[in-house]
Enzyme design. Structure first.
Site, PDB file in Angstrom:
ATOM      1  N   LYS A   1       0.871  -1.173   0.000  1.00  0.00           N
ATOM      2  CA  LYS A   1       0.000   0.000   0.000  1.00  0.00           C
ATOM      3  C   LYS A   1       0.910   1.226   0.000  1.00  0.00           C
ATOM      4  CE  LYS A   1      -3.849   2.027   2.670  1.00  0.00           C
ATOM      5  NZ  LYS A   1      -4.693   1.881   3.875  1.00  0.00           N
TER       6      LYS A   1
ATOM      7  N   SER B   1      -9.702   2.015   2.924  1.00  0.00           N
ATOM      8  CA  SER B   1      -8.793   2.770   2.099  1.00  0.00           C
ATOM      9  C   SER B   1      -7.757   1.915   1.370  1.00  0.00           C
ATOM     10  CB  SER B   1      -8.042   3.790   2.965  1.00  0.00           C
ATOM     11  OG  SER B   1      -7.181   3.142   3.871  1.00  0.00           O
TER      12      SER B   1
ATOM     13  N   SER C   1     -10.025  -0.350   7.082  1.00  0.00           N
ATOM     14  CA  SER C   1      -9.407  -0.162   5.765  1.00  0.00           C
ATOM     15  C   SER C   1      -8.732  -1.384   5.171  1.00  0.00           C
ATOM     16  CB  SER C   1      -8.386   0.978   5.823  1.00  0.00           C
ATOM     17  OG  SER C   1      -9.035   2.214   5.819  1.00  0.00           O
TER      18      SER C   1
END
Lengths: 484, 95
Positions: free
Chosen positions: A76, A151, A175
């Site tokens: 990420k 997210s 997330s």
């Protein structure tokens, strides 16, 4: 080869069915062919990946390959990667190349996992749909008109589309678990402090935790074995031994006490998701688990508490972006105040600025007690409710999300309805408990997961139950047609 | 709590955030909505409840007072917008 699990890939590499270079090149090619339509990556590191694969092939030939040599992963874009752009999905960090590696990145690199790039995400991890990215929305591999969740939406969609075997993510209010559920994959948020936060761009420090997005509980166990552990660079990381998470996967679940969280089955829950979870419970029961009801009454206050605590901590954490030391700086500032204020206005996206405003308000003189302190007290009530429940049961089960993936654009104008997406996930962040989402069915053609919450440091038991589910069902093996 | 432009402007100043006039109403609305959402907290009886900032009530570990980092100033300043002689440059503060 892209449908294989991590352990299958390692076996195949051992048996010389293919080389690290072939495995990596295969995934790099898939990214080039398929990612344009999904937008899961912000930065590609294909060249470095292939170079690294060659080095690891040489090591393997000498019998010196580290344990996960050649496994294609992605990070990420919230994890700092030395020499590689680290943007956190923000214009603010579009020009930022990290001078150091996050501990998670360093650990995975040390065992030979190869990063193919940095995945798209909601700006500074603030969002539940991946629409708040400076680099554009990510599409759900199961439906191009649906969001992947957020997210960690880029990580989830990349794993679901078989562009990499696994990806790292972070979970502050859901997330990891929410996008895992919406993309039909396995997502695990460990206990707060289980994995180091060093080099992980901070959103809400008392809630943030790094974890895994994988295609199975077994793969999650393999990665968590590497990622977990004390790090002197993160003062909140837990100074405790890390068990071998793969050892517990096959334990019988006979006598395991499972609690069904009553507050998670109320109004607004998609009926298909509810029946999918009931089916999983029946399966656990026939395998010998004992099912009972539990209740977490304070969870009804979780959303308000979260949307005070997270913005408050974000407003403090994001004060470092001021256009002076790194990141975006506005053109020709008139004076120092102009430099700060304009750099921050131009560098941050709308949702981030709104959360900074809420947080600054909650921490401002005269309001601190009524907002931040109050929310921290509610946090303890939630924790106490969980501790009481864990006296009666070993694991708690509920849905991960109220609905399957919604349409791109459907909620982007309605901030509060977006916030309510996190209703089932944020309680475990507030309490600091480990929790995972595991695929358990489809609704309207879109996947959804069951959420399993464990007691502190009981990730092994979560993965044990999830592995059992994945031995008896095939939900986790299903891949979106275009990406099979 | 009534949120108006004055409140938002005050908070924006605390947060060192420029808010353009055309965006002002959006910030008023958003802050109002979120404060309404969290208002429900006030009905919870939290008398005598210790606020919780760390889920495991963790304490700081001590370490020996030794130098562990080397000087990397030049390397770390490579990402800065503007530096000179190891200093970060900003617009003139004192006339």
């Amino acid at each position: 080869m892209h449908e294989q699990s991590i352990s299958q890939m390692l076996d195949a590499l051992d048996r010389k069915e293919y080389s690290c270079e072939e495995l990596i090149t295969h995934h790099v090619d898939r990214i080039h062919q398929l990612d344009e339509q999904l937008n899961t990556f912000i930065t590609h590191t294909a060249e470095q990946a292939v170079t690294r694969a060659r080095v690891l092939d040489t090591a393997r030939a000498k019998g010196e390959a580290p344990p996960l040599a050649g496994i294609p992963i992605a990070h990420k874009d919230i994890f700092c990667t030395e020499g590689v752009k680290t943007s956190a999905g923000s214009h603010m960090l579009d020009n930022f190349t990290s001078p150091y590696d996050a501990t998670v990145v360093e650990k995975l690199q040390a065992v030979g996992a190869i990063s193919l790039g940095k995945t798209n995400m909601d700006e500074f991890a603030m969002g539940s749909s991946n629409e708040n990215s400076y680099y554009g929305a990510v599409k759900n591999p199961w439906s191009e008109t649906a969001v992947p969740g957020g997210s960690s939406g880029g990580s989830a969609a990349a794993v679901a589309a078989r562009l990499c075997a696994a990806a790292t993510g972070t979970d502050t209010g859901g997330s990891i678990r929410q996008p895992a559920s919406m993309c039909g994959i396995t997502g695990l948020k460990p206990t707060y402090g289980r994995v180091s936060r060093w080099g992980m761009i901070a959103y809400a420090s008392s809630l943030d935790q790094a974890g895994t997005l994988t295609r199975s509980a077994e793969d999650a166990a393999i990665l968590l074995n590497v990622m977990a552990g004390y790090d002197p660079k993160d003062s909140t990381s837990l100074f405790m031994d890390v068990p071998d998470y793969t050892q517990a996967l096959n334990k019988p679940i006979d006598g395991l006490r499972i609690g069904v969280c009553q507050e998670y089955f109320g109004q607004g829950l998609d009926p298909d998701i509810e029946s999918g979870i009931q089916l999983a419970l029946k399966m656990f029961e026939s395998a010998g688990a004992v099912i009972s009801d539990v209740t977490i009454p304070a969870s009804q206050h979780a959303i308000p508490a979260y949307y005070v605590i997270a913005p408050a901590e974000a407003s403090a954490n994001l004060s470092r972006y001021d256009g002076v030391r790194f990141g975006y700086r506005c053109e020709s500032p008139a004076d120092l105040a102009d430099l700060y204020q304009r750099s921050r206005n131009e560098g941050f996206g709308t949702e981030v600025k709104q959360r900074i405003m809420v947080g600054s308000f909650a921490l401002s003189a005269g309001y601190y007690d009524a907002y931040y302190r109050k929310a921290q007290q509610i946090r303890r009530l939630i924790k106490d409710d969980f501790l009481a429940a864990f006296k009666k049961v070993d694991l708690i089960i509920g849905p991960t999300t109220p609905t399957p993936a919604f349409k791109i654009g459907e909620k982007s104008e309605d901030q509060i309805s977006m916030y309510l997406q996190d209703i089932y996930t944020i309680t475990s962040n507030l309490a600091g408990l480990p929790a995972g989402s595991f695929p358990v069915g489809f609704s309207q053609g879109l996947p959804f997961g069951v959420q399993i919450i464990g007691n502190y440091l009981d990730e092994a038991r979560i993965l044990n139950l999830a592995h059992r589910l994945q031995l008896e069902t095939d939900w986790h093996k299903m891949s979106p047609e275009e990406f099979s | 709590m009534i949120v108006d432009k004055k409140v938002v402007a005050n908070i924006a100043e605390l947060a060192q955030l420029e808010i353009l006039p055309e965006n002002m109403q959006e910030f008023v609305d958003s802050l109002t909505d979120v404060l309404n959402l969290v208002e429900e907290m006030q009905s919870v009886d939290t008398n005598g409840i210790e606020p919780m900032s760390n889920p495991l009530d963790g304490v700081q570990r001590l370490r020996s007072d030794t130098v562990t980092e080397s000087d990397q100033r030049d390397y770390l300043q490579e990402v800065a917008p503007e530096t000179a002689n190891g200093l970060y440059l900003v617009p003139k503060v004192i006339e």
